[in-house]
Design an enzyme around this catalytic site. Structure first.
Site, PDB file in Angstrom:
ATOM      1  CG  ASP A   1      30.001  38.617 -46.433  1.00  0.00           C
ATOM      2  OD1 ASP A   1      30.102  37.665 -47.144  1.00  0.00           O
ATOM      3  OD2 ASP A   1      30.746  39.569 -46.288  1.00  0.00           O
TER       4      ASP A   1
ATOM      5  CB  CYS B   1      35.801  36.541 -51.782  1.00  0.00           C
ATOM      6  SG  CYS B   1      35.430  36.372 -53.423  1.00  0.00           S
TER       7      CYS B   1
END
Length: 296
Positions: free
Chosen positions: A13, A237
């Protein structure tokens, strides 16, 4: 002493949206350093299309090169059956699947709705179960969506319950855009826990608004005992304006130790690892890494 399990998501991530390619050797050294610091759950890569996530193009090579020693857990993200098969060929022993509590986010992120994403995962989870491979489920936008705004806790609970029913052993609840506050985080987790046992829940909070540590503290007080974090705060994000990344693992561990929890992590070694990867990526250190920097 009570224990909190820390799941390190930096190699996947944290690195997946890096604009320049990170060498496989650097990724492997990062994982080795994290393991040496005491982290036992490390998400190393994702078996997604290199067309969409070029940074994960070396997934098979990287996973095959990892030494799968007893006690180490390397769950890899898979989007579908094809991804699962590639992961199994490379030696995967644990996997993760991902959806969201927001219909709009799901469609923009993985090109299908929530129902379709869950239908897509059903054979993946079934196939993994037949091989005794644990499956982790991610629920994004658990505290807010860049397209829909606030997300009702009941919407998160419905998705988490369906993932659990499909066979996910653990459900990680993500504040993908980092807008949540402690009261919201606790209310969301407690609502989900009415349908999925608290022991099967994890928290995955981003720090866009500087609330991640406070949010983690709130859900830990509510009973969560598994938290996700990314070394040096890497990641974030791409859909969230101003997103500053995941909460830094070293700051999470510092907080947990201050609260009296055992993590099994060597904090100085972890801070040194954070500095090391930050230097290689040209990223500034976390606040904790700066505070603990050796005096000149």
């Amino acid at each position: 002493m009570s224990r909190v399990r820390v799941v390190e998501v930096g190699p996947r991530d944290g690195l997946q949206n890096e604009p320049t390619a990170v060498a496989t050797a650097v990724k492997l050294e990062l994982i080795a350093r994290l393991a040496a610091a005491g982290l036992r759950w490390i998400e190393p890569t994702a078996f997604v299309s290199p067309r969409w996530v070029p940074q994960m193009a070396d997934h098979a090579e990287l996973l095959a090169a990892l030494e799968q020693t007893p006690g180490m857990h390397y769950p890899v993200l898979v989007p579908n059956l094809q991804g699962l098969e590639r992961a199994l060929e490379a030696g995967a022993r644990e996997i993760a699947v991902f959806t969201a509590a927001s219909e709009s986010f799901t469609r923009r992120n993985i090109n299908c709705g929530i129902d379709e994403s869950l239908a897509r995962f059903a054979p993946v989870i079934e196939r993994a179960g037949a091989r005794d491979i644990p499956v982790r489920g991610y629920v994004s936008c658990a505290l807010g969506c860049p397209y829909e705004g606030a997300i009702a806790p009941t919407a998160v609970a419905r998705v988490a319950e369906r993932l659990a029913a499909l066979g996910c052993a653990e459900i990680s609840l993500g504040d993908t855009i980092g807008t949540g506050t402690p009261g919201q985080a606790r209310a969301m987790v407690e609502t989900v826990a009415e349908r999925v046992p608290m022991a099967r829940l994890a928290a995955h909070f981003h720090d866009t608004y500087g609330q991640a540590l406070a949010n983690l503290h709130a859900v830990i007080e509510a009973g969560v005992r598994t938290v996700d974090a990314s070394v040096a705060g890497l990641g974030g994000c791409p859909y969230a304006r101003g997103a500053s990344g995941n909460v830094a693992t070293e700051e999470v561990v510092y907080m947990l130790h201050g609260l009296g929890f055992d993590t099994g992590v060597d904090l100085p070694a972890l801070v040194e690892t954070a500095r090391w990867i930050g230097e290689r990526l040209g990223r500034p250190p976390s606040r904790l890494a700066r505070a603990l920097a050796p005096a000149d």
